[in-house]
Design a protein around this motif. Structure first.
Motif, mmCIF file in Angstrom:
data_model
loop_
_atom_site.group_PDB
_atom_site.id
_atom_site.type_symbol
_atom_site.label_atom_id
_atom_site.label_comp_id
_atom_site.label_asym_id
_atom_site.label_seq_id
_atom_site.Cartn_x
_atom_site.Cartn_y
_atom_site.Cartn_z
ATOM 1 N N TRP A 110 6.321 18.242 15.242
ATOM 2 C CA TRP A 110 6.171 18.753 13.939
ATOM 3 C C TRP A 110 7.576 18.172 13.004
ATOM 4 O O TRP A 110 8.506 18.459 13.586
ATOM 5 C CB TRP A 110 5.859 20.396 13.593
ATOM 6 N N GLY A 111 7.328 17.986 11.991
ATOM 7 C CA GLY A 111 8.477 17.812 11.098
ATOM 8 C C GLY A 111 8.813 19.189 10.234
ATOM 9 O O GLY A 111 8.321 20.291 10.812
ATOM 10 N N GLN A 112 9.970 18.983 9.865
ATOM 11 C CA GLN A 112 10.538 20.590 9.182
ATOM 12 C C GLN A 112 9.991 21.110 7.975
ATOM 13 O O GLN A 112 10.097 22.344 7.542
ATOM 14 C CB GLN A 112 12.195 20.233 8.840
ATOM 15 N N GLY A 113 9.129 20.264 7.195
ATOM 16 C CA GLY A 113 8.308 20.656 5.950
ATOM 17 C C GLY A 113 9.236 20.221 4.906
ATOM 18 O O GLY A 113 10.442 20.107 4.762
ATOM 19 N N THR A 114 8.295 19.982 3.808
ATOM 20 C CA THR A 114 8.849 19.840 2.325
ATOM 21 C C THR A 114 7.967 20.623 1.276
ATOM 22 O O THR A 114 6.655 20.644 1.310
ATOM 23 C CB THR A 114 8.884 18.363 2.161
ATOM 24 N N GLN A 115 8.711 21.219 0.375
ATOM 25 C CA GLN A 115 7.897 21.843 -0.611
ATOM 26 C C GLN A 115 7.425 21.209 -1.684
ATOM 27 O O GLN A 115 8.031 20.126 -2.342
ATOM 28 C CB GLN A 115 9.027 22.879 -1.222
ATOM 29 N N VAL A 116 6.188 21.291 -1.866
ATOM 30 C CA VAL A 116 5.454 20.721 -3.134
ATOM 31 C C VAL A 116 4.901 21.982 -4.163
ATOM 32 O O VAL A 116 4.312 22.752 -3.765
ATOM 33 C CB VAL A 116 4.378 20.120 -2.881
ATOM 34 N N THR A 117 5.376 21.789 -5.392
ATOM 35 C CA THR A 117 5.152 22.904 -6.546
ATOM 36 C C THR A 117 4.523 22.237 -7.663
ATOM 37 O O THR A 117 4.914 21.180 -8.242
ATOM 38 C CB THR A 117 6.323 23.750 -6.879
ATOM 39 N N VAL A 118 3.411 22.712 -8.005
ATOM 40 C CA VAL A 118 2.649 22.232 -9.076
ATOM 41 C C VAL A 118 2.560 23.370 -10.109
ATOM 42 O O VAL A 118 1.802 24.323 -9.867
ATOM 43 C CB VAL A 118 1.204 21.687 -8.647
ATOM 44 N N SER A 119 3.231 23.231 -11.201
ATOM 45 C CA SER A 119 3.396 24.107 -12.097
ATOM 46 C C SER A 119 3.764 23.450 -13.506
ATOM 47 O O SER A 119 4.376 22.431 -13.791
ATOM 48 C CB SER A 119 4.229 25.161 -11.693
ATOM 49 N N SER A 120 3.242 24.065 -14.541
ATOM 50 C CA SER A 120 3.484 23.551 -16.031
ATOM 51 C C SER A 120 4.437 24.428 -16.486
ATOM 52 O O SER A 120 5.033 24.478 -17.676
ATOM 53 C CB SER A 120 2.344 23.749 -17.001
#
Length: 120
Positions: A110-120
């Motif tokens: 597994w990788g460490q993860g990366t944050q994706v945020t979808v917001s206006s």
């Protein structure tokens, strides 16, 4: 040591696009099926997309079909997730996974993860 390093996460507006990358080292990359998972706060980790070791077949969660595309470049030891028409519900930490099953043993990384945020 086996290492998977994700990149490309960030903040994007609804309807926008983002491409995630996952670079692998210290494995024979072409032997491994690759997958992207995501986990939002308060929810279980879910499978988003997967691709076979030779890139010949892909599968997607119903929630992302038609919007996300998984691909790989074995010569670069890298798997990608192209995300289009992003929605707020896509907000999560995205994880890369490498998986291989031989006649004798199962290997998961597994990788460490990366944050994706979808917001206006």
């Amino acid at each position: 040591q086996v290492q998977l390093v994700e990149s490309g996460g960030g903040l994007v507006q609804p309807g926008g696009s983002l491409r995630l990358s996952c670079a692998a080292s210290e494995i024979t990359f072409s032997f491994y099926a690759m997958s992207w998972y995501r986990q939002a706060p308060g929810k279980e980790r879910e499978l988003v997309a997967s691709i076979t070791s030779n890139g010949g077949s892909t599968n997607y969660a119903d929630s992302v079909k038609g919007r996300f595309t998984i691909s790989r470049e074995n010569a670069k030891n890298t798997v990608y997730l192209q995300m289009n028409n992003l929605k707020p519900e896509d907000t999560a930490v995205y994880y890369c996974k490498a998986a291989r099953t031989t006649w004798a043993r199962r290997y998961d990384y597994w990788g460490q993860g990366t944050q994706v945020t979808v917001s206006s």
